[in-house]
Design a protein around this motif. Structure first.
Motif, PDB file in Angstrom:
ATOM      1  N   LEU A  59       0.842  -1.193   0.000  1.00 43.78           N
ATOM      2  CA  LEU A  59       0.000   0.000   0.000  1.00 43.78           C
ATOM      3  C   LEU A  59       0.875   1.240   0.000  1.00 43.78           C
ATOM      4  CD1 LEU A  59      -2.707  -0.923   2.678  1.00 43.78           C
ATOM      5  CD2 LEU A  59      -2.822  -1.209   0.192  1.00 43.78           C
ATOM      6  N   ILE A  60       0.557   2.191  -0.897  1.00 43.00           N
ATOM      7  CA  ILE A  60       1.385   3.391  -1.042  1.00 43.00           C
ATOM      8  C   ILE A  60       0.496   4.628  -0.971  1.00 43.00           C
ATOM      9  CG2 ILE A  60       3.079   4.576  -2.491  1.00 43.00           C
ATOM     10  CD1 ILE A  60       3.628   1.807  -3.799  1.00 43.00           C
ATOM     11  N   PRO A  61       0.250   5.167   0.242  1.00 40.46           N
ATOM     12  CA  PRO A  61      -0.478   6.434   0.363  1.00 40.46           C
ATOM     13  C   PRO A  61       0.328   7.587  -0.247  1.00 40.46           C
ATOM     14  CG  PRO A  61      -0.441   5.242   2.457  1.00 40.46           C
ATOM     15  CD  PRO A  61       0.539   4.568   1.549  1.00 40.46           C
ATOM     16  N   ALA A  62      -0.383   8.689  -0.586  1.00 43.06           N
ATOM     17  CA  ALA A  62       0.255   9.851  -1.233  1.00 43.06           C
ATOM     18  C   ALA A  62       1.090   9.379  -2.415  1.00 43.06           C
ATOM     19  CB  ALA A  62       1.104  10.640  -0.242  1.00 43.06           C
ATOM     20  N   ALA A  63       0.495   8.532  -3.236  1.00 41.47           N
ATOM     21  CA  ALA A  63       1.237   7.842  -4.282  1.00 41.47           C
ATOM     22  C   ALA A  63       1.751   8.768  -5.378  1.00 41.47           C
ATOM     23  CB  ALA A  63       0.373   6.751  -4.903  1.00 41.47           C
ATOM     24  N   SER A  64       1.187   9.959  -5.527  1.00 44.26           N
ATOM     25  CA  SER A  64       1.638  10.864  -6.586  1.00 44.26           C
ATOM     26  C   SER A  64       2.804  11.744  -6.153  1.00 44.26           C
ATOM     27  CB  SER A  64       0.478  11.741  -7.065  1.00 44.26           C
ATOM     28  OG  SER A  64      -0.058  12.509  -6.010  1.00 44.26           O
ATOM     29  N   SER A  65       3.241  11.619  -4.904  1.00 45.93           N
ATOM     30  CA  SER A  65       4.461  12.315  -4.483  1.00 45.93           C
ATOM     31  C   SER A  65       5.665  11.651  -5.136  1.00 45.93           C
ATOM     32  CB  SER A  65       4.610  12.245  -2.955  1.00 45.93           C
ATOM     33  OG  SER A  65       4.892  10.914  -2.546  1.00 45.93           O
ATOM     34  N   SER A  66       6.821  12.310  -5.103  1.00 44.43           N
ATOM     35  CA  SER A  66       8.009  11.730  -5.739  1.00 44.43           C
ATOM     36  C   SER A  66       8.394  10.413  -5.073  1.00 44.43           C
ATOM     37  CB  SER A  66       9.171  12.724  -5.710  1.00 44.43           C
ATOM     38  OG  SER A  66       9.502  13.090  -4.388  1.00 44.43           O
ATOM     39  N   VAL A  67       8.363  10.350  -3.743  1.00 44.77           N
ATOM     40  CA  VAL A  67       8.716   9.100  -3.057  1.00 44.77           C
ATOM     41  C   VAL A  67       7.639   8.045  -3.288  1.00 44.77           C
ATOM     42  CG1 VAL A  67       9.256   8.034  -0.839  1.00 44.77           C
ATOM     43  CG2 VAL A  67      10.099  10.315  -1.344  1.00 44.77           C
ATOM     44  N   GLY A  68       6.371   8.454  -3.341  1.00 39.83           N
ATOM     45  CA  GLY A  68       5.300   7.516  -3.643  1.00 39.83           C
ATOM     46  C   GLY A  68       5.482   6.876  -5.009  1.00 39.83           C
ATOM     47  N   LEU A  69       5.809   7.679  -6.008  1.00 36.83           N
ATOM     48  CA  LEU A  69       6.036   7.146  -7.350  1.00 36.83           C
ATOM     49  C   LEU A  69       7.265   6.244  -7.377  1.00 36.83           C
ATOM     50  CD1 LEU A  69       5.238  10.389  -9.339  1.00 36.83           C
ATOM     51  CD2 LEU A  69       3.887   8.287  -9.355  1.00 36.83           C
ATOM     52  N   PRO A  91       2.136  -3.112  -6.349  1.00 37.92           N
ATOM     53  CA  PRO A  91       1.888  -1.821  -5.698  1.00 37.92           C
ATOM     54  C   PRO A  91       0.436  -1.378  -5.832  1.00 37.92           C
ATOM     55  CG  PRO A  91       3.000  -1.480  -7.794  1.00 37.92           C
ATOM     56  CD  PRO A  91       2.839  -2.961  -7.633  1.00 37.92           C
ATOM     57  N   ILE A  92      -0.155  -0.991  -4.699  1.00 39.33           N
ATOM     58  CA  ILE A  92      -1.511  -0.440  -4.675  1.00 39.33           C
ATOM     59  C   ILE A  92      -1.397   1.033  -4.304  1.00 39.33           C
ATOM     60  CG2 ILE A  92      -3.808  -0.570  -3.651  1.00 39.33           C
ATOM     61  CD1 ILE A  92      -3.198  -3.497  -2.933  1.00 39.33           C
ATOM     62  N   ALA A  93      -1.658   1.911  -5.252  1.00 37.42           N
ATOM     63  CA  ALA A  93      -1.521   3.350  -5.039  1.00 37.42           C
ATOM     64  C   ALA A  93      -2.760   3.905  -4.360  1.00 37.42           C
ATOM     65  CB  ALA A  93      -1.285   4.056  -6.368  1.00 37.42           C
ATOM     66  N   GLY A 143      -5.259  -9.031   2.716  1.00 40.66           N
ATOM     67  CA  GLY A 143      -4.673  -7.772   3.151  1.00 40.66           C
ATOM     68  C   GLY A 143      -3.274  -7.584   2.583  1.00 40.66           C
ATOM     69  N   ALA A 144      -2.738  -6.399   2.752  1.00 43.67           N
ATOM     70  CA  ALA A 144      -1.416  -6.052   2.218  1.00 43.67           C
ATOM     71  C   ALA A 144      -0.329  -6.353   3.248  1.00 43.67           C
ATOM     72  CB  ALA A 144      -1.371  -4.571   1.847  1.00 43.67           C
ATOM     73  N   ARG A 145       0.786  -6.898   2.810  1.00 45.08           N
ATOM     74  CA  ARG A 145       1.873  -7.190   3.759  1.00 45.08           C
ATOM     75  C   ARG A 145       2.579  -5.930   4.225  1.00 45.08           C
ATOM     76  NH1 ARG A 145       7.304  -8.798   4.653  1.00 45.08           N
ATOM     77  NH2 ARG A 145       8.054  -8.553   2.512  1.00 45.08           N
ATOM     78  N   VAL A 146       2.626  -4.894   3.352  1.00 46.97           N
ATOM     79  CA  VAL A 146       3.391  -3.677   3.658  1.00 46.97           C
ATOM     80  C   VAL A 146       2.556  -2.445   3.329  1.00 46.97           C
ATOM     81  CG1 VAL A 146       5.464  -2.330   3.104  1.00 46.97           C
ATOM     82  CG2 VAL A 146       5.600  -4.831   3.196  1.00 46.97           C
ATOM     83  N   ALA A 147       2.623  -1.439   4.205  1.00 43.74           N
ATOM     84  CA  ALA A 147       2.119  -0.095   3.900  1.00 43.74           C
ATOM     85  C   ALA A 147       3.271   0.873   4.092  1.00 43.74           C
ATOM     86  CB  ALA A 147       0.957   0.266   4.810  1.00 43.74           C
ATOM     87  N   PHE A 148       3.432   1.785   3.133  1.00 46.70           N
ATOM     88  CA  PHE A 148       4.560   2.728   3.118  1.00 46.70           C
ATOM     89  C   PHE A 148       3.966   4.129   3.168  1.00 46.70           C
ATOM     90  CE2 PHE A 148       8.008   4.834   0.494  1.00 46.70           C
ATOM     91  CZ  PHE A 148       8.979   4.769   1.494  1.00 46.70           C
ATOM     92  N   ASP A 149       3.893   4.711   4.378  1.00 53.25           N
ATOM     93  CA  ASP A 149       2.984   5.826   4.640  1.00 53.25           C
ATOM     94  C   ASP A 149       3.695   7.124   5.034  1.00 53.25           C
ATOM     95  OD1 ASP A 149       0.629   7.252   5.172  1.00 53.25           O
ATOM     96  OD2 ASP A 149       0.598   6.591   7.259  1.00 53.25           O
ATOM     97  N   PRO A 150       3.525   8.212   4.234  1.00 54.19           N
ATOM     98  CA  PRO A 150       4.044   9.515   4.617  1.00 54.19           C
ATOM     99  C   PRO A 150       2.980  10.442   5.190  1.00 54.19           C
ATOM    100  CG  PRO A 150       3.482   9.604   2.326  1.00 54.19           C
ATOM    101  CD  PRO A 150       3.045   8.244   2.830  1.00 54.19           C
ATOM    102  N   VAL A 151       1.798   9.891   5.484  1.00 58.71           N
ATOM    103  CA  VAL A 151       0.654  10.733   5.827  1.00 58.71           C
ATOM    104  C   VAL A 151       0.346  10.714   7.314  1.00 58.71           C
ATOM    105  CG1 VAL A 151      -1.785  11.218   5.382  1.00 58.71           C
ATOM    106  CG2 VAL A 151      -0.327  10.380   3.517  1.00 58.71           C
ATOM    107  N   GLY A 152       0.120   9.527   7.890  1.00 58.96           N
ATOM    108  CA  GLY A 152      -0.308   9.443   9.281  1.00 58.96           C
ATOM    109  C   GLY A 152      -1.691  10.063   9.447  1.00 58.96           C
ATOM    110  N   GLY A 153      -1.943  10.636  10.639  1.00 62.32           N
ATOM    111  CA  GLY A 153      -3.189  11.349  10.868  1.00 62.32           C
ATOM    112  C   GLY A 153      -4.373  10.440  11.108  1.00 62.32           C
ATOM    113  N   PRO A 154      -5.591  10.990  11.029  1.00 60.82           N
ATOM    114  CA  PRO A 154      -6.799  10.245  11.412  1.00 60.82           C
ATOM    115  C   PRO A 154      -7.097   9.036  10.544  1.00 60.82           C
ATOM    116  CG  PRO A 154      -7.372  12.366  10.418  1.00 60.82           C
ATOM    117  CD  PRO A 154      -5.901  12.392  10.672  1.00 60.82           C
ATOM    118  N   GLY A 155      -6.562   8.969   9.336  1.00 65.74           N
ATOM    119  CA  GLY A 155      -6.812   7.829   8.469  1.00 65.74           C
ATOM    120  C   GLY A 155      -5.921   6.626   8.750  1.00 65.74           C
ATOM    121  N   PHE A 156      -4.975   6.773   9.686  1.00 65.74           N
ATOM    122  CA  PHE A 156      -4.013   5.697   9.935  1.00 65.74           C
ATOM    123  C   PHE A 156      -4.665   4.377  10.352  1.00 65.74           C
ATOM    124  CE2 PHE A 156      -0.897   3.432  12.585  1.00 65.74           C
ATOM    125  CZ  PHE A 156       0.133   3.289  11.665  1.00 65.74           C
TER     126      PHE A 156
END
Length: 329
Positions: A150-160, A173-175, A214-227
């Motif tokens: 899982l890749i939140p904020a997928a359109s950021s440079s690190v997300g891409l 990859p699930i964007a 479910g996904a084995r890995v989430a790579f998250d730069p967001v955090g916050g209430p959606g975590f």
């Protein structure tokens, strides 16, 4: 004399000042670079606001990435030559070194020759995005065939970069993106699936895609209430890497869901990899190979002129970019 960007107090983009200074004396293990392009990162906006992982010492320079031509070498530098095209790996404190300048001195361990196929703009965009993703997904999680990422904020440079790294390793990859407006771009960038989190149920979609695992890995730069939803979307004993705080504020820990899923939650940043000589060299080899065969390629959203750095930071903080923001010098 040369021109650099400095700021004497923390604040918004307007605190950045373009000043003329004498070139610093070159240390024995330093490299002087005539800068051609500068990669812009969220970390630098946080640094400018004095909200980064270390306190700022004023007056301060800033910048982690650049590309250019070697102008001079310190007495102890080996493996590089005057005239080499090089780029800069984020592996130093901005209290000591910076890249927002026409001519900059940098430690030799942070300077590498990049593939000749890259333009200066692309070379200035490579290392922060790909090493950050590599450190979590390859070095630590060792993702591969059968893994969903899982890749939140997928359109950021690190997300891409994470999308490309996951695919390069054979994972799926699930964007994740807020709306469906960038769906086609994300699919074209290599995402196997795209979930618009404000339009679709994240957990339901992940479970549909993964056939309930479910996904084995989430790579998250967001955090916050959606975590908590990321935790719900994980596989049993999955891993979450938190490498940013785009949502700001508190990030709730869903205790019961965590007890049920037994996930591993890790804070992550580039320094674990780029700050270690052995790990940094391994990352450079892996990413250089991917760049050379075309599996990895930096995505540039927009380029600006060096004199427009204040506007660059305003643009960055609007959060509308798809990929890397680059400044040409």
């Amino acid at each position: 004399m040369t021109r650099i960007y400095q700021f004497a107090k923390a604040g918004g983009p307007e605190v950045l000042e373009l000043v003329e200074v004498e070139e610093n004396q070159l240390g024995s293990n330093e490299v002087r670079i005539k800068v051609k392009a500068i990669g812009i990162n969220r970390a630098e906006a946080m640094w400018r606001a004095d909200m980064y992982i270390e306190p700022v010492k004023f007056p301060a320079g800033l910048g982690y990435e650049a590309s250019g031509v070697i102008d001079a070498l310190g007495a102890n530098v080996t493996g590089l030559a005057v005239g080499d095209d090089v780029s800069v790996i984020p592996s130093f404190s901005m209290n000591q070194y910076f890249t927002y300048g026409e001519v900059v001195n940098l430690p030799d361990f942070a300077v590498v020759k990049h593939p000749e196929t890259l333009s200066y703009e692309e070379a200035a965009s490579v290392w922060m995005m790909f090493i950050t993703a590599y450190g979590a997904l390859i070095e630590d999680a060792k993702v591969g065939a059968g893994d969903f990422v899982l890749i939140p904020a997928a359109s950021s440079s690190v997300g891409l970069a994470a999308i490309q790294i996951a695919r390069y390793a054979g994972a799926t990859p699930i964007a994740l993106t807020r709306t469906s407006a960038k769906t086609e771009q994300l699919l074209a960038a290599g995402a196997a699936h795209v979930i618009a989190t404000s339009e679709e149920d994240l957990v339901e979609e992940v479970m549909r895609i993964t056939e309930g695992k479910g996904a084995r890995v989430a790579f998250d730069p967001v955090g916050g209430p959606g975590f908590p939803k990321l935790i719900d979307a994980l596989a049993f004993q999955g891993i979450v890497y938190i490498y940013g705080a785009l949502a700001e504020g508190e990030t709730p820990m869903p205790v019961l869901a965590m007890i049920a899923k037994m996930p591993t939650i890790k804070a992550h940043n580039i320094w674990l990899t780029s700050g270690d000589d052995t790990r940094r060299k391994a990352a450079v080899r892996y990413i250089t190979a991917g760049l050379a065969d075309g599996a990895l390629k930096p995505v540039i959203d927009r380029t600006f002129a060096f004199d427009d750095m204040v506007e660059v930071h305003r643009y960055l903080e609007n959060n509308g970019q798809f990929g890397k923001v680059v400044v040409t010098v």
